[in-house]
Design an enzyme around this catalytic site. Sequence first.
Site, mmCIF file in Angstrom:
data_model
loop_
_atom_site.group_PDB
_atom_site.id
_atom_site.type_symbol
_atom_site.label_atom_id
_atom_site.label_comp_id
_atom_site.label_asym_id
_atom_site.label_seq_id
_atom_site.Cartn_x
_atom_site.Cartn_y
_atom_site.Cartn_z
ATOM 1 N N LYS A 1 0.854 -1.191 0.000
ATOM 2 C CA LYS A 1 0.000 0.000 0.000
ATOM 3 C C LYS A 1 0.895 1.249 0.000
ATOM 4 C CE LYS A 1 -0.292 -0.052 5.015
ATOM 5 N NZ LYS A 1 -1.005 -0.585 6.172
ATOM 6 N N ARG B 1 -11.409 -0.102 14.934
ATOM 7 C CA ARG B 1 -11.254 0.662 13.702
ATOM 8 C C ARG B 1 -12.139 0.000 12.647
ATOM 9 N NH1 ARG B 1 -5.405 1.404 10.780
ATOM 10 N NH2 ARG B 1 -5.738 -0.811 10.330
ATOM 11 N N TYR C 1 17.107 31.843 2.537
ATOM 12 C CA TYR C 1 16.046 32.763 2.971
ATOM 13 C C TYR C 1 16.247 33.180 4.431
ATOM 14 C CZ TYR C 1 12.989 31.623 -1.018
ATOM 15 O OH TYR C 1 12.444 31.472 -2.262
ATOM 16 N N MET D 1 11.274 24.858 -1.363
ATOM 17 C CA MET D 1 10.383 23.948 -2.072
ATOM 18 C C MET D 1 11.169 22.986 -2.965
ATOM 19 S SD MET D 1 7.317 24.733 -4.743
ATOM 20 C CE MET D 1 6.315 25.696 -3.629
HETATM 21 C C1 LIG Z 1 -0.126 -1.639 6.811
HETATM 22 C C2 LIG Z 1 -0.673 -2.888 7.311
HETATM 23 C C3 LIG Z 1 0.168 -3.981 7.590
HETATM 24 C C4 LIG Z 1 1.673 -3.896 7.507
HETATM 25 O O1 LIG Z 1 2.194 -3.150 8.558
HETATM 26 P P1 LIG Z 1 3.772 -3.045 8.806
HETATM 27 O O2 LIG Z 1 3.890 -2.428 10.149
HETATM 28 O O3 LIG Z 1 4.306 -2.144 7.743
HETATM 29 O O4 LIG Z 1 4.315 -4.415 8.701
HETATM 30 C C5 LIG Z 1 -0.430 -5.158 7.995
HETATM 31 N N1 LIG Z 1 -1.776 -5.257 8.120
HETATM 32 C C6 LIG Z 1 -2.601 -4.238 7.864
HETATM 33 C C7 LIG Z 1 -4.069 -4.423 8.027
HETATM 34 C C8 LIG Z 1 -2.079 -3.017 7.462
HETATM 35 O O5 LIG Z 1 -2.912 -1.995 7.222
#
Ligand SMILES: *Cc1c(COP(=O)(O)O)cnc(C)c1O
Length: 387
Positions: free
Chosen positions: A36, A135, A279, A327
Amino acid sequence: MQGPARIELSRKALKSNLRFLRKEIGPSPRISLVVKGNAYGHGIESFVPLAQECGADHFSVFSSEEAGRVTKASARPCDLMVMGYVDPEALDWMLATGISFYVFELDRLRAALCSARRTGRPARVHLQLETGMNRLGLDADQLRAAVELIGRNREHLSVEGVCTHFAGAESVSNYLRIRNQISVFEERCRWLDEAGVDYGMRHTACSAAALAYPETIMDMVRFGIVAYGFWPTRETRIRYLLEKERGGRPHKDPLRRVMTLKSSIMSIKNVVPGDFVGYGISYQAAGERRIASIPVGYSLGLARSLSNLGHVLVHGCRAPIAGLVNMSMALVDVTHLKDVNIGDEVVIIGRQGRSSISVSSFSDMTGRLNYEVLVRLPERIPRAVVE
Ligand SMILES: *Cc1c(COP(=O)(O)O)cnc(C)c1O
């Protein structure tokens, strides 16, 4: 055409991390690589095929949109799991391509059922259980309703897994809460067993959980940050290394950073004592200084909060950031280095010679998580795989 910054992904480092993680969890559990957030800033399009070459065959993403990108980038068939957002309009496509997804709301299960009836392809679902994070996840009543619906529609709904997520396995201060989540999860799995539900894999662990609570490894681990060679937190690293040391094992850091973020020197100036640099008046030269400019600023992920605080690497040595990060540029002090020239390589994250700059060293200074620093690296920085 070359841009002002580039990211290199090390095949060797990724292979080594995956080997380490496999050794940690043993031969049987599956590994899902979490990609992700544009593969934690590494770039889905470059990282996914690289990971496949290194043996990865299961990927997790947050959204159906990211799943589309992984599918396009993928060099060969792989398992793909969406852990969060599913665009209702993408459901038919996900069923057709066999992409699995989390179910944490009954509505989503009903939508999946409609889609399965419409397309004639079963929905491959992972039941996400609420165990205490509050969550996402099905509570006990919702789980019961989901199991009923699945029981009546077995040909359309295939349960590929049952899972949960921990509310902070990377910090020992959450110990009791995590322990409690583990026992709630186990209790719900027992209930599913008694109800005769074939739920496929049980998976609960992210990086920190797998390393700190081995009992959470179960049938699959969702490895994110550690696969890229970063520890979830400094605490996770120390805890891991201390444990190895107690076991009489060498305490060398087993992780290798996959990413190097590089640029090069664009211009150099000599300034005299008392001069202000950049700056405003935040940096005043205390003596004669050689100041180099690099074409990387906060638009490419170098946080403005690193002004007068952060470092980059030049000639294998640290060079402090002088003045405010702009920037598109930053200025660095190279007075202490010999023969620095325009075009010389600058490393912003990663290793150069014997020095290295980790994301956590600058995320500590900016108060951001290393996750956040990585993920904010813009997509337009070109990524290339190196050995
Ligand atoms: C992001 C995520 C992971 C991975 O987490 P890490 O700490 O990067 O290993 C695992 N499970 C879910 C549901 C996540 O959202």
